[in-house]
Motif scaffolding. Structure first.
Motif, PDB file in Angstrom:
ATOM      1  N   TYR A  39       0.769  -1.081   0.064  1.00 10.10           N
ATOM      2  CA  TYR A  39       0.170  -0.024  -0.202  1.00 10.10           C
ATOM      3  C   TYR A  39       0.721   1.255   0.042  1.00 10.10           C
ATOM      4  O   TYR A  39       0.790   2.277  -0.751  1.00 10.10           O
ATOM      5  CB  TYR A  39      -1.056  -0.004   1.352  1.00 10.10           C
ATOM      6  CG  TYR A  39      -1.745   1.320   1.470  1.00 10.10           C
ATOM      7  CD1 TYR A  39      -2.661   1.605   0.693  1.00 10.10           C
ATOM      8  CD2 TYR A  39      -1.351   2.230   2.315  1.00 10.10           C
ATOM      9  CE1 TYR A  39      -3.550   2.589   0.820  1.00 10.10           C
ATOM     10  CE2 TYR A  39      -1.957   3.482   2.422  1.00 10.10           C
ATOM     11  CZ  TYR A  39      -3.136   3.610   1.660  1.00 10.10           C
ATOM     12  OH  TYR A  39      -3.736   4.908   1.694  1.00 10.10           O
ATOM     13  N   ASN A  40       1.759   1.288   0.840  1.00  8.95           N
ATOM     14  CA  ASN A  40       2.586   2.454   0.826  1.00  8.95           C
ATOM     15  C   ASN A  40       3.730   2.258  -0.378  1.00  8.95           C
ATOM     16  O   ASN A  40       3.937   3.684  -0.838  1.00  8.95           O
ATOM     17  CB  ASN A  40       3.712   2.357   2.223  1.00  8.95           C
ATOM     18  CG  ASN A  40       2.890   2.443   3.509  1.00  8.95           C
ATOM     19  OD1 ASN A  40       1.913   3.193   3.518  1.00  8.95           O
ATOM     20  ND2 ASN A  40       3.287   1.767   4.425  1.00  8.95           N
ATOM     21  N   LEU A  41       4.128   1.401  -0.949  1.00  3.11           N
ATOM     22  CA  LEU A  41       4.801   1.494  -2.191  1.00  3.11           C
ATOM     23  C   LEU A  41       3.995   1.973  -3.237  1.00  3.11           C
ATOM     24  O   LEU A  41       4.363   2.982  -3.877  1.00  3.11           O
ATOM     25  CB  LEU A  41       5.280   0.062  -2.327  1.00  3.11           C
ATOM     26  CG  LEU A  41       6.337  -0.153  -3.637  1.00  3.11           C
ATOM     27  CD1 LEU A  41       7.450   0.495  -3.359  1.00  3.11           C
ATOM     28  CD2 LEU A  41       6.499  -1.613  -4.045  1.00  3.11           C
ATOM     29  N   ARG A  42       2.783   1.843  -3.213  1.00  8.34           N
ATOM     30  CA  ARG A  42       1.795   2.079  -4.355  1.00  8.34           C
ATOM     31  C   ARG A  42       1.630   3.572  -4.092  1.00  8.34           C
ATOM     32  O   ARG A  42       1.547   4.311  -5.194  1.00  8.34           O
ATOM     33  CB  ARG A  42       0.521   1.374  -4.308  1.00  8.34           C
ATOM     34  CG  ARG A  42       0.568  -0.123  -4.992  1.00  8.34           C
ATOM     35  CD  ARG A  42      -0.848  -0.360  -5.046  1.00  8.34           C
ATOM     36  NE  ARG A  42      -0.977  -1.464  -5.911  1.00  8.34           N
ATOM     37  CZ  ARG A  42      -1.420  -2.740  -5.640  1.00  8.34           C
ATOM     38  NH1 ARG A  42      -1.703  -3.034  -4.257  1.00  8.34           N
ATOM     39  NH2 ARG A  42      -1.438  -3.626  -6.594  1.00  8.34           N
ATOM     40  N   LYS A  43       1.541   4.252  -3.014  1.00  6.20           N
ATOM     41  CA  LYS A  43       1.319   5.465  -2.593  1.00  6.20           C
ATOM     42  C   LYS A  43       2.444   6.459  -3.118  1.00  6.20           C
ATOM     43  O   LYS A  43       2.276   7.380  -3.469  1.00  6.20           O
ATOM     44  CB  LYS A  43       1.354   5.803  -1.097  1.00  6.20           C
ATOM     45  CG  LYS A  43       0.434   6.920  -0.548  1.00  6.20           C
ATOM     46  CD  LYS A  43      -0.154   6.651   0.599  1.00  6.20           C
ATOM     47  CE  LYS A  43       1.030   6.575   1.674  1.00  6.20           C
ATOM     48  NZ  LYS A  43       0.553   6.638   3.096  1.00  6.20           N
ATOM     49  N   VAL A  44       3.697   5.789  -3.435  1.00  2.00           N
ATOM     50  CA  VAL A  44       4.856   6.558  -3.847  1.00  2.00           C
ATOM     51  C   VAL A  44       5.035   6.324  -5.286  1.00  2.00           C
ATOM     52  O   VAL A  44       5.366   7.378  -5.926  1.00  2.00           O
ATOM     53  CB  VAL A  44       6.201   6.298  -2.963  1.00  2.00           C
ATOM     54  CG1 VAL A  44       7.336   6.811  -3.443  1.00  2.00           C
ATOM     55  CG2 VAL A  44       6.011   6.366  -1.332  1.00  2.00           C
ATOM     56  N   VAL A  45       5.004   5.124  -5.723  1.00  2.00           N
ATOM     57  CA  VAL A  45       5.126   4.759  -6.966  1.00  2.00           C
ATOM     58  C   VAL A  45       4.121   5.022  -7.926  1.00  2.00           C
ATOM     59  O   VAL A  45       4.256   5.632  -9.099  1.00  2.00           O
ATOM     60  CB  VAL A  45       5.795   3.180  -7.172  1.00  2.00           C
ATOM     61  CG1 VAL A  45       5.892   2.977  -8.758  1.00  2.00           C
ATOM     62  CG2 VAL A  45       6.981   2.904  -6.314  1.00  2.00           C
TER      63      VAL A  45
END
Length: 102
Positions: free
Chosen positions: A71-77
């Motif tokens: 979830y956090n990775l998608r938020k950034v990427v």
């Protein structure tokens, strides 16, 4: 060559700097690990079990830690950009590619 590249996303394996469309992205160490594995395997699907093993070895956490890291990775990427690269593949895992099709 020391760069992993999928579409407009680049990870320099020497410096661990991640950029998308020329913008440097700030990722957690686990986020970088997940991203690197997804980029190495792209456009193939990486199973949840394989991601967990790559991050935590034989001691995966009981909670759904992988989901919150993704979830956090998608938020950034993905979120700041107009196309998503990280895709969930129902009951098989995750893939990193320009299109969600196969």
């Amino acid at each position: 060559k020391n760069n992993l590249k999928v579409d407009d996303l680049t990870l320099c394996t020497e410096t661990e700097i991640v950029t998308r469309q020329g913008v440097e992205l700030t990722l957690t160490p686990i986020g970088k690990k997940i991203l690197a594995l997804l980029m190495l395997e792209s456009p193939n699907v990486v199973s949840r079990k394989r991601l967990e093993k790559a991050i935590w070895g034989d001691m995966p956490p009981d909670s759904d830690a992988l989901r919150s890291h993704l979830y956090n990775l998608r938020k950034v990427v993905d979120r700041p950009f107009n196309s998503a690269l990280i895709h969930t593949v129902q009951s098989s895992g995750f893939r990193l590619s320009k299109e969600n099709g196969f």
